[in-house]
Write an enzyme that holds these catalytic residues in place. Structure first.
Site, short mmCIF file in Angstrom:
data_model
loop_
_atom_site.label_atom_id
_atom_site.label_comp_id
_atom_site.label_asym_id
_atom_site.label_seq_id
_atom_site.Cartn_x
_atom_site.Cartn_y
_atom_site.Cartn_z
N ASP A 65 29.71 32.93 17.85
CA ASP A 65 28.59 33.46 18.62
C ASP A 65 28.94 34.79 19.27
OD1 ASP A 65 27.01 31.24 18.04
OD2 ASP A 65 27.73 30.13 19.79
N TYR A 120 40.14 25.95 17.86
CA TYR A 120 39.67 26.87 18.90
C TYR A 120 40.49 26.66 20.17
CZ TYR A 120 35.29 28.08 16.45
OH TYR A 120 34.35 28.55 15.56
#
Length: 275
Positions: A65, A120
């Site tokens: 994003d 992540y």
């Protein structure tokens, strides 16, 4: 990688790339805004690596994003000038995108479908409090669960399997690290928000289990994107390391120096509050 004169040298390549996410409207190409994919495709065209990204089957391993960073994103494309691609692409990319590895891959290779795991790390802007309690809560994420209350609504199945999750402290920061075969939109950032609530003792670790059972009243809001890094995507092959270009290294160094100055100036300005 040898190039025979007069012979077709078409080859599919995978590149491991990193980027500083602040300057992009996400990784996926969009009209009229700057994206990571858009910049990489533009440079590939400029270098003559391919004319049409669809014919070259250009693809990223996944989307990030707006404002999210990466150290281990992967893209792949087919080109008839592979030596030029390896030699020139790292140096022609803008300073906020860099290459750290490459690999020759099979012609049908898909960086998205063949990824075994994605990892992540989320760096909390402010330390939530009790990291040990957060780590206890993170263990409820392990295994296969419905993440409807911990992701942005979409048409995709909300069920995901998490391989590993932990919360630890590093360099004064509280860090959440998680690995899974795939993630939903905002999923890691929503998970981070839930853990932060536990760290602040607003919720008990068991609350995370209730969210995964769908028993929460509403979706958890996503944490800010600036602390999130896509650190690694695992495949059944290794990348040949490539050093980031001096341009990219210099840009990161200048950004770090600028941040240090701004922190010092901010401290100096605050010192006048009590005068």
């Amino acid at each position: 990688m040898e190039e025979d004169q007069g012979q077709d040298t078409e080859m599919r390549l995978a590149f491991r790339i990193g980027y500083w996410g602040d300057g992009f409207y996400g990784s996926q190409v969009q009209a009229e805004v700057r994206t990571v994919e858009g910049e990489v495709v533009a440079v590939c065209r400029k270098l003559g690596l391919f004319d049409d990204p669809r014919e070259a089957r250009f693809a990223f391993a996944g989307r990030t994003d707006r404002g999210v960073h990466a150290a281990g994103q992967v893209c792949a494309f087919t080109t008839d000038v592979p030596e030029r691609a390896v030699a020139a692409l790292p140096y022609e990319l803008p300073a906020d995108i860099w290459v750290t590895g490459w690999a020759e891959v099979p012609d049908r290779f898909s960086p998205r479908k063949e990824a075994a795991a994605r990892t992540y790390r989320y760096f909390f802007e402010e330390h939530p409090g009790d990291a040990a309690l957060m780590d206890e809560a993170a263990q409820f994420f392990l295994g296969e669960h419905d993440f409807s209350l911990l992701s942005r609504r979409s048409e995709r199945s909300p069920v995901r399997r998490v391989h590993a999750a932990r919360v630890y402290e590093e360099g004064g920061f509280c860090v959440f690290e998680v690995s899974a075969a795939g993630f939903l939109w905002n999923m890691v950032r929503c998970m981070a928000s839930a853990l932060a609530a536990v760290g602040r003792r607003e919720k008990e670790p068991e609350w995370v289990r209730t969210l995964l059972r769908g028993e929460g009243e509403r979706r958890v809001a996503a944490a800010p994107p600036g602390g999130l890094i896509l650190t690694d995507i695992a495949y059944d092959f290794e990348f040949t390391p490539l050093a980031p270009s001096p341009k990219a290294e210099g840009a990161l160094f200048r950004r770090e120096k600028d941040f240090r100055v701004k922190v010092r100036v901010n401290e100096a300005l605050r010192s006048f509050f009590s005068q």
